[in-house]
Design a protein around this motif. Structure first.
Motif, PDB file in Angstrom:
ATOM      1  N   ALA A  18       0.867  -1.144  -0.076  1.00 33.96           N
ATOM      2  CA  ALA A  18       0.020  -0.098   0.013  1.00 33.96           C
ATOM      3  C   ALA A  18       0.951   1.115  -0.088  1.00 33.96           C
ATOM      4  CB  ALA A  18      -1.011  -0.110   1.232  1.00 33.96           C
ATOM      5  N   ALA A  19       1.736   1.214   0.895  1.00 36.86           N
ATOM      6  CA  ALA A  19       2.877   2.527   0.693  1.00 36.86           C
ATOM      7  C   ALA A  19       3.536   2.470  -0.300  1.00 36.86           C
ATOM      8  CB  ALA A  19       3.846   2.091   1.896  1.00 36.86           C
ATOM      9  N   GLY A  20       3.980   1.474  -1.032  1.00 38.77           N
ATOM     10  CA  GLY A  20       4.623   1.399  -2.548  1.00 38.77           C
ATOM     11  C   GLY A  20       3.566   2.206  -3.519  1.00 38.77           C
ATOM     12  N   GLN A  21       2.395   1.579  -3.411  1.00 38.02           N
ATOM     13  CA  GLN A  21       1.577   1.951  -4.482  1.00 38.02           C
ATOM     14  C   GLN A  21       1.264   3.453  -4.431  1.00 38.02           C
ATOM     15  OE1 GLN A  21      -2.676   0.285  -4.556  1.00 38.02           O
ATOM     16  NE2 GLN A  21      -2.193  -0.461  -6.501  1.00 38.02           N
ATOM     17  N   ILE A  22       1.132   4.055  -3.042  1.00 35.05           N
ATOM     18  CA  ILE A  22       0.766   5.460  -3.345  1.00 35.05           C
ATOM     19  C   ILE A  22       2.268   6.421  -3.312  1.00 35.05           C
ATOM     20  CG2 ILE A  22      -1.347   5.167  -2.044  1.00 35.05           C
ATOM     21  CD1 ILE A  22      -0.042   6.038   0.935  1.00 35.05           C
ATOM     22  N   GLY A  23       3.163   5.722  -3.188  1.00 36.55           N
ATOM     23  CA  GLY A  23       4.443   6.467  -3.538  1.00 36.55           C
ATOM     24  C   GLY A  23       4.879   7.236  -1.965  1.00 36.55           C
ATOM     25  N   ASP A  24       4.567   6.496  -0.889  1.00 39.29           N
ATOM     26  CA  ASP A  24       5.116   6.850   0.593  1.00 39.29           C
ATOM     27  C   ASP A  24       6.208   5.999   0.895  1.00 39.29           C
ATOM     28  OD1 ASP A  24       5.598   7.400   3.054  1.00 39.29           O
ATOM     29  OD2 ASP A  24       3.588   7.441   3.688  1.00 39.29           O
ATOM     30  N   GLY A  25       7.257   6.571   0.220  1.00 43.78           N
ATOM     31  CA  GLY A  25       8.625   6.151   0.179  1.00 43.78           C
ATOM     32  C   GLY A  25       9.144   5.614   1.790  1.00 43.78           C
ATOM     33  N   ALA A  26       8.794   6.996   2.497  1.00 44.82           N
ATOM     34  CA  ALA A  26       9.505   6.387   3.961  1.00 44.82           C
ATOM     35  C   ALA A  26       8.839   5.405   4.582  1.00 44.82           C
ATOM     36  CB  ALA A  26       9.422   7.663   4.661  1.00 44.82           C
ATOM     37  N   ARG A  27       7.565   5.478   4.360  1.00 43.16           N
ATOM     38  CA  ARG A  27       6.580   4.255   5.119  1.00 43.16           C
ATOM     39  C   ARG A  27       7.060   2.756   4.473  1.00 43.16           C
ATOM     40  NH1 ARG A  27       1.775   4.637   8.242  1.00 43.16           N
ATOM     41  NH2 ARG A  27       2.065   6.747   7.695  1.00 43.16           N
ATOM     42  N   CYS A  28       7.196   2.882   3.031  1.00 44.71           N
ATOM     43  CA  CYS A  28       7.774   1.721   2.516  1.00 44.71           C
ATOM     44  C   CYS A  28       8.969   1.152   2.737  1.00 44.71           C
ATOM     45  CB  CYS A  28       7.806   1.974   0.884  1.00 44.71           C
ATOM     46  SG  CYS A  28       7.925   0.546  -0.254  1.00 44.71           S
ATOM     47  N   LEU A  29       9.978   2.061   2.808  1.00 46.89           N
ATOM     48  CA  LEU A  29      11.178   1.799   3.445  1.00 46.89           C
ATOM     49  C   LEU A  29      11.147   1.120   4.835  1.00 46.89           C
ATOM     50  CD1 LEU A  29      14.428   1.693   2.615  1.00 46.89           C
ATOM     51  CD2 LEU A  29      14.296   4.057   3.508  1.00 46.89           C
ATOM     52  N   ALA A  30      10.523   1.727   5.614  1.00 46.25           N
ATOM     53  CA  ALA A  30      10.158   1.243   7.216  1.00 46.25           C
ATOM     54  C   ALA A  30       9.563  -0.221   7.060  1.00 46.25           C
ATOM     55  CB  ALA A  30       9.213   1.941   8.012  1.00 46.25           C
ATOM     56  N   HIS A  31       8.595  -0.591   6.416  1.00 48.29           N
ATOM     57  CA  HIS A  31       8.027  -1.586   6.330  1.00 48.29           C
ATOM     58  C   HIS A  31       9.095  -2.774   5.584  1.00 48.29           C
ATOM     59  CE1 HIS A  31       3.975  -1.081   7.972  1.00 48.29           C
ATOM     60  NE2 HIS A  31       4.143  -0.202   7.289  1.00 48.29           N
ATOM     61  N   ALA A  32       9.847  -2.331   4.787  1.00 46.71           N
ATOM     62  CA  ALA A  32      10.658  -3.278   3.980  1.00 46.71           C
ATOM     63  C   ALA A  32      11.964  -3.357   4.932  1.00 46.71           C
ATOM     64  CB  ALA A  32      11.338  -2.662   2.750  1.00 46.71           C
TER      65      ALA A  32
END
Length: 164
Positions: free
Chosen positions: A98-112
């Motif tokens: 979901a973070a990746g799809q909306i372009g929320d890089g910081a949240r995506c990186l945290a989950h990754a």
């Protein structure tokens, strides 16, 4: 003092039946790819529904996601295909997508980072973002469980990310 009733399975945040098509697809394809093989006919048939005219690009992006996750140092727990309840790791994967799809890089990186352990999370974020964009091109938007933090941009109602 009133006694709270136990939530029904339909209202549990980890019930796969509460997901949008895109969320259900992500959980289903991850489980099926691990339980069967990425070359499975069922997977390729469902890719045509999920990605429309971008089937090959979707398959390549999904393969990149699997390869990135395989390099992780943290074991990821997936339920068996057909199981109604999702694992904590599956919920984390949905939040990542979901973070990746909306372009929320910081949240995506945290989950990754959480999912990858000590391995580099950036390749996973890139692959997840690419897959999310391809899903969105075919109208497949990720909406997350009801107990999540609301975000904007989900087909008429807020998309949601589960707080982990």
């Amino acid at each position: 003092m009133p006694v709270a009733e136990a939530p029904s399975p339909e209202t549990l945040p980890n019930d796969i039946r509460n997901l949008s098509y895109a969320g259900h697809f992500i959980v289903w394809v991850m489980r099926t790819a691990v339980a069967c093989a990425p070359e499975c006919r069922m997977i390729h048939r469902e890719f045509s529904h999920a990605f429309g005219p971008h089937v090959e690009a979707g398959a390549k992006a999904f393969e990149r996601v699997l390869l990135a996750l395989a390099k992780g140092t943290r074991p990821i727990t997936l339920a068996r295909p057909g199981h109604v309840q999702m694992t904590h790791d599956e919920l984390s994967l949905l939040a990542l997508f979901a973070a990746g799809q909306i372009g929320d890089g910081a949240r995506c990186l945290a989950h990754a980072r959480w999912l990858m352990g000590k391995a580099r999370p950036e390749p996973l974020c890139e692959a997840v973002a690419d897959l999310g964009i391809l899903l969105a091109r075919n109208g497949r938007i990720l909406c997350q469980a009801p107990d999540a933090v609301p975000l904007t941009g989900c087909a008429g109602e807020p998309a949601r990310l589960r707080v982990v």
